[in-house]
Write a protein that holds these residues in place. Sequence first.
Motif, PDB file in Angstrom:
ATOM      1  N   GLU A 152       0.827  -1.207   0.000  1.00  0.00           N
ATOM      2  CA  GLU A 152       0.000   0.000   0.000  1.00  0.00           C
ATOM      3  C   GLU A 152       0.863   1.259   0.000  1.00  0.00           C
ATOM      4  O   GLU A 152       0.605   2.204  -0.767  1.00  0.00           O
ATOM      5  CB  GLU A 152      -0.904  -0.024   1.247  1.00  0.00           C
ATOM      6  N   THR A 153       1.922   1.251   0.820  1.00  0.00           N
ATOM      7  CA  THR A 153       2.835   2.402   0.890  1.00  0.00           C
ATOM      8  C   THR A 153       3.533   2.629  -0.449  1.00  0.00           C
ATOM      9  O   THR A 153       3.620   3.764  -0.948  1.00  0.00           O
ATOM     10  CB  THR A 153       3.880   2.175   1.998  1.00  0.00           C
ATOM     11  N   LEU A 154       4.023   1.547  -1.060  1.00  0.00           N
ATOM     12  CA  LEU A 154       4.725   1.641  -2.343  1.00  0.00           C
ATOM     13  C   LEU A 154       3.798   2.132  -3.451  1.00  0.00           C
ATOM     14  O   LEU A 154       4.180   2.976  -4.271  1.00  0.00           O
ATOM     15  CB  LEU A 154       5.314   0.276  -2.722  1.00  0.00           C
ATOM     16  N   LEU A 155       2.570   1.607  -3.483  1.00  0.00           N
ATOM     17  CA  LEU A 155       1.626   1.998  -4.527  1.00  0.00           C
ATOM     18  C   LEU A 155       1.228   3.474  -4.402  1.00  0.00           C
ATOM     19  O   LEU A 155       1.095   4.168  -5.407  1.00  0.00           O
ATOM     20  CB  LEU A 155       0.379   1.112  -4.462  1.00  0.00           C
ATOM     21  N   LYS A 156       1.038   3.932  -3.166  1.00  0.00           N
ATOM     22  CA  LYS A 156       0.707   5.346  -2.966  1.00  0.00           C
ATOM     23  C   LYS A 156       1.833   6.241  -3.440  1.00  0.00           C
ATOM     24  O   LYS A 156       1.610   7.269  -4.110  1.00  0.00           O
ATOM     25  CB  LYS A 156       0.423   5.604  -1.481  1.00  0.00           C
ATOM     26  N   SER A 157       3.065   5.847  -3.106  1.00  0.00           N
ATOM     27  CA  SER A 157       4.231   6.626  -3.524  1.00  0.00           C
ATOM     28  C   SER A 157       4.318   6.694  -5.046  1.00  0.00           C
ATOM     29  O   SER A 157       4.551   7.758  -5.632  1.00  0.00           O
ATOM     30  CB  SER A 157       5.499   6.002  -2.937  1.00  0.00           C
ATOM     31  N   LYS A 158       4.125   5.552  -5.709  1.00  0.00           N
ATOM     32  CA  LYS A 158       4.191   5.503  -7.170  1.00  0.00           C
ATOM     33  C   LYS A 158       3.028   6.276  -7.802  1.00  0.00           C
ATOM     34  O   LYS A 158       3.185   6.893  -8.850  1.00  0.00           O
ATOM     35  CB  LYS A 158       4.181   4.042  -7.641  1.00  0.00           C
ATOM     36  N   MET A 159       1.864   6.250  -7.168  1.00  0.00           N
ATOM     37  CA  MET A 159       0.700   6.966  -7.688  1.00  0.00           C
ATOM     38  C   MET A 159       0.944   8.478  -7.675  1.00  0.00           C
ATOM     39  O   MET A 159       0.690   9.167  -8.671  1.00  0.00           O
ATOM     40  CB  MET A 159      -0.540   6.622  -6.858  1.00  0.00           C
ATOM     41  N   PHE A 160       1.462   8.990  -6.531  1.00  0.00           N
ATOM     42  CA  PHE A 160       1.742  10.424  -6.434  1.00  0.00           C
ATOM     43  C   PHE A 160       2.832  10.843  -7.415  1.00  0.00           C
ATOM     44  O   PHE A 160       2.746  11.907  -8.042  1.00  0.00           O
ATOM     45  CB  PHE A 160       2.142  10.790  -5.007  1.00  0.00           C
ATOM     46  N   SER A 161       3.843   9.981  -7.559  1.00  0.00           N
ATOM     47  CA  SER A 161       4.949  10.284  -8.494  1.00  0.00           C
ATOM     48  C   SER A 161       4.436  10.345  -9.930  1.00  0.00           C
ATOM     49  O   SER A 161       4.784  11.250 -10.692  1.00  0.00           O
ATOM     50  CB  SER A 161       6.042   9.226  -8.356  1.00  0.00           C
ATOM     51  N   ALA A 162       3.587   9.381 -10.307  1.00  0.00           N
ATOM     52  CA  ALA A 162       3.030   9.357 -11.670  1.00  0.00           C
ATOM     53  C   ALA A 162       2.145  10.575 -11.905  1.00  0.00           C
ATOM     54  O   ALA A 162       2.153  11.166 -12.996  1.00  0.00           O
ATOM     55  CB  ALA A 162       2.238   8.074 -11.885  1.00  0.00           C
ATOM     56  N   SER A 163       1.388  10.954 -10.882  1.00  0.00           N
ATOM     57  CA  SER A 163       0.497  12.104 -11.008  1.00  0.00           C
ATOM     58  C   SER A 163       1.290  13.391 -11.184  1.00  0.00           C
ATOM     59  O   SER A 163       0.950  14.241 -12.019  1.00  0.00           O
ATOM     60  CB  SER A 163      -0.394  12.197  -9.770  1.00  0.00           C
ATOM     61  N   GLU A 164       2.394  13.545 -10.409  1.00  0.00           N
ATOM     62  CA  GLU A 164       3.240  14.732 -10.520  1.00  0.00           C
ATOM     63  C   GLU A 164       3.874  14.842 -11.899  1.00  0.00           C
ATOM     64  O   GLU A 164       4.096  15.932 -12.415  1.00  0.00           O
ATOM     65  CB  GLU A 164       4.321  14.694  -9.444  1.00  0.00           C
ATOM     66  N   ASN A 165       4.186  13.690 -12.500  1.00  0.00           N
ATOM     67  CA  ASN A 165       4.786  13.669 -13.842  1.00  0.00           C
ATOM     68  C   ASN A 165       3.719  13.706 -14.944  1.00  0.00           C
ATOM     69  O   ASN A 165       4.039  13.491 -16.116  1.00  0.00           O
ATOM     70  CB  ASN A 165       5.660  12.423 -14.009  1.00  0.00           C
ATOM     71  N   GLU A 166       2.467  13.920 -14.527  1.00  0.00           N
ATOM     72  CA  GLU A 166       1.328  14.030 -15.448  1.00  0.00           C
ATOM     73  C   GLU A 166       1.090  12.747 -16.248  1.00  0.00           C
ATOM     74  O   GLU A 166       0.536  12.760 -17.344  1.00  0.00           O
ATOM     75  CB  GLU A 166       1.492  15.231 -16.384  1.00  0.00           C
ATOM     76  N   ASN A 167       1.510  11.622 -15.653  1.00  0.00           N
ATOM     77  CA  ASN A 167       1.211  10.317 -16.262  1.00  0.00           C
ATOM     78  C   ASN A 167      -0.063   9.800 -15.592  1.00  0.00           C
ATOM     79  O   ASN A 167      -0.054   8.894 -14.764  1.00  0.00           O
ATOM     80  CB  ASN A 167       2.383   9.347 -16.035  1.00  0.00           C
ATOM     81  N   PHE A 168      -1.179  10.411 -15.984  1.00  0.00           N
ATOM     82  CA  PHE A 168      -2.432  10.182 -15.262  1.00  0.00           C
ATOM     83  C   PHE A 168      -3.005   8.779 -15.483  1.00  0.00           C
ATOM     84  O   PHE A 168      -3.669   8.234 -14.603  1.00  0.00           O
ATOM     85  CB  PHE A 168      -3.454  11.250 -15.670  1.00  0.00           C
ATOM     86  N   GLU A 169      -2.733   8.199 -16.629  1.00  0.00           N
ATOM     87  CA  GLU A 169      -3.226   6.843 -16.893  1.00  0.00           C
ATOM     88  C   GLU A 169      -2.580   5.841 -15.938  1.00  0.00           C
ATOM     89  O   GLU A 169      -3.246   4.974 -15.364  1.00  0.00           O
ATOM     90  CB  GLU A 169      -2.936   6.453 -18.344  1.00  0.00           C
ATOM     91  N   LEU A 170      -1.260   5.976 -15.742  1.00  0.00           N
ATOM     92  CA  LEU A 170      -0.545   5.090 -14.821  1.00  0.00           C
ATOM     93  C   LEU A 170      -0.987   5.360 -13.386  1.00  0.00           C
ATOM     94  O   LEU A 170      -1.158   4.426 -12.596  1.00  0.00           O
ATOM     95  CB  LEU A 170       0.966   5.298 -14.965  1.00  0.00           C
TER      96      LEU A 170
END
Length: 602
Positions: A203-221
């Motif tokens: 859960e911690t890893l997925l949240k971190s990756k989700m925020f990182s993808a969102s910041e990089n505007e990779n919204f699909e990921l």
Amino acid sequence: MDVIKEKLKLLPDNPGVYIMLDKYGNIIYVGKARILKNRVRQYFHSSEKPEKVMKMVENIADFNYIITATEIDALALENTLIKKYKPKYNILLKDDKTYPYIKADMREEFPNFSITRKIKKDGCKYFGPFMGGISCKEILDTLQLTFCVRLCHTATTGKKRECLNYHIGRCLAPCAGKVSKEDYAERVKKALSFLDGNYKEAETLLKSKMFSASENENFELALDYKNKLEMLSKLEAKRITTLNRYVDADVIAFATNGLYSAVNILVTRKGIMQGGSSYALDEAHMTDGEALTGFIVQYYQNHEVPAEIICEEFCEKELLQNYFKEKFDKAVEITLAKQGDKARLLKMAKQNAEEYLEKSIDKIKHKDDMTVNACTRLQELLSLKSYPRRMECYDISNVSGVDKVGSMVVFIDGEADRSSYRRFRIKTVEGANDFASLQEVLTRRLSKLNTEEEEKFPKPDLIIIDGGKGQLSAVKSIFDGMNIDGIELISLAKREEEVFTLYSDESIKISHRDYSLKMLQRIRDEAHRFAITYFRNLHSKRNLQSVLSEIEGVGKVRRMALLEKFGTLDKIIGASVEELASVEGISTTIAQNIYDYLKENL
């Protein structure tokens, strides 16, 4: 009954299996006994018995028995004989689905993860079953997305080119030497912990990756990560908080109305409720405990045996524990839950079983009308000499005499027995001659009678031919030539659904609403479907071989290798050069030739 009375006097005090026969010699019930003398005599005493047992006893004309060393051996033999003979009054779990598991292949230097439906003692680790709305594939995808473990079976020896999963951050590419054994082992350790029900780190890893993808505007990921987090929440919600995290148990409850019964199974693994299944039972059992034991033995032939089974108090606890120890080499705790959390789970399963039984009664009665009762009705309408328990139906399929095939389908007590279906490739007939093809198929099938192969091809009570008087006469000549006796023969003409027999020149017309005609139509249509399916498979493979033979460098061995790998021409056309090159004996150059030829010509 005089024969039965004399046999009852000779029954031994040993454990064993008893076999009930009807007046036609058909096996209608198989049971196990701790003391044969006591159990078998109970059936013929005037004491009150369950309604289903009374119906069965009315049809008993004889019985046999087999002595065994122990009651456990009797239980195992009972299960074997039920599967072999499919008696009318026994529980028989047909086409029972198995549930998916995630398999971690710990034998590999760099372990891989995959989905399987079979558990083996092979040094691998298995997690599951996954059966309650959460997709096993989705969990595996989360595993790869979070911990970058490999899902492929690519060899990790030698230098290979990393695949797409490496470039999109889903795999560490151990096959290309991009990660050390130690670092990969750490990822595997975390993945195994996740499959054990420890979701916090994921859960911690997925949240971190989700925020990182969102910041990089990779919204699909980012959305993909969000969906995986929601799935983890669903998994966590299924945890039974009052149960120990390490409880692996199946909860089994039984419900009956005296004539029909049902069983519900709730599956918990690592303290998480995986889901449940319900089964309708239709057996002439003397006690609920025997019915439940018979069901449990059959069920665990196809499912994982848990560390614990939670049951009602009438369960044959000691017998089942000894059975699992001896036959599966596994210590299974049979818990007769009376209070606490396990008792509450058992109550839930009991409610599910009772509800399922209430909703299934009409379905069970309708099934009887469509099967066993339809067989009895057919015997009356066609004046057959015996009850048509085993029925075989044949059909021929070809196009312009090419790829001629025949099918044999088997119905027992009015139900399809798919394990007994057989296919025939016509060998001796030239051109499109269905009569001669039918004669070849029947000759080959009937030649099995009175040989060692009759074990696999038991003598049928009734053979059904798709067609009219001509087809019936063609098969009758085979019967006469081979001196076949004791098998009834009829044909079913499709246009008017007329039934032709050997006893009259006139056809018999059965009402279209009659279940016996509907049963004949089912078996005829099933024979046709089975023949057509076999013909299409042969035809497509022949066309596939023809196309591949035109490609430079693709000889017979490579054609067979491609066929074994992909199965159909469509799948080969859709394969990449890399996928084609993964086939044994096909180099990258030849794979490119195949790829180019198919793209240009098809």
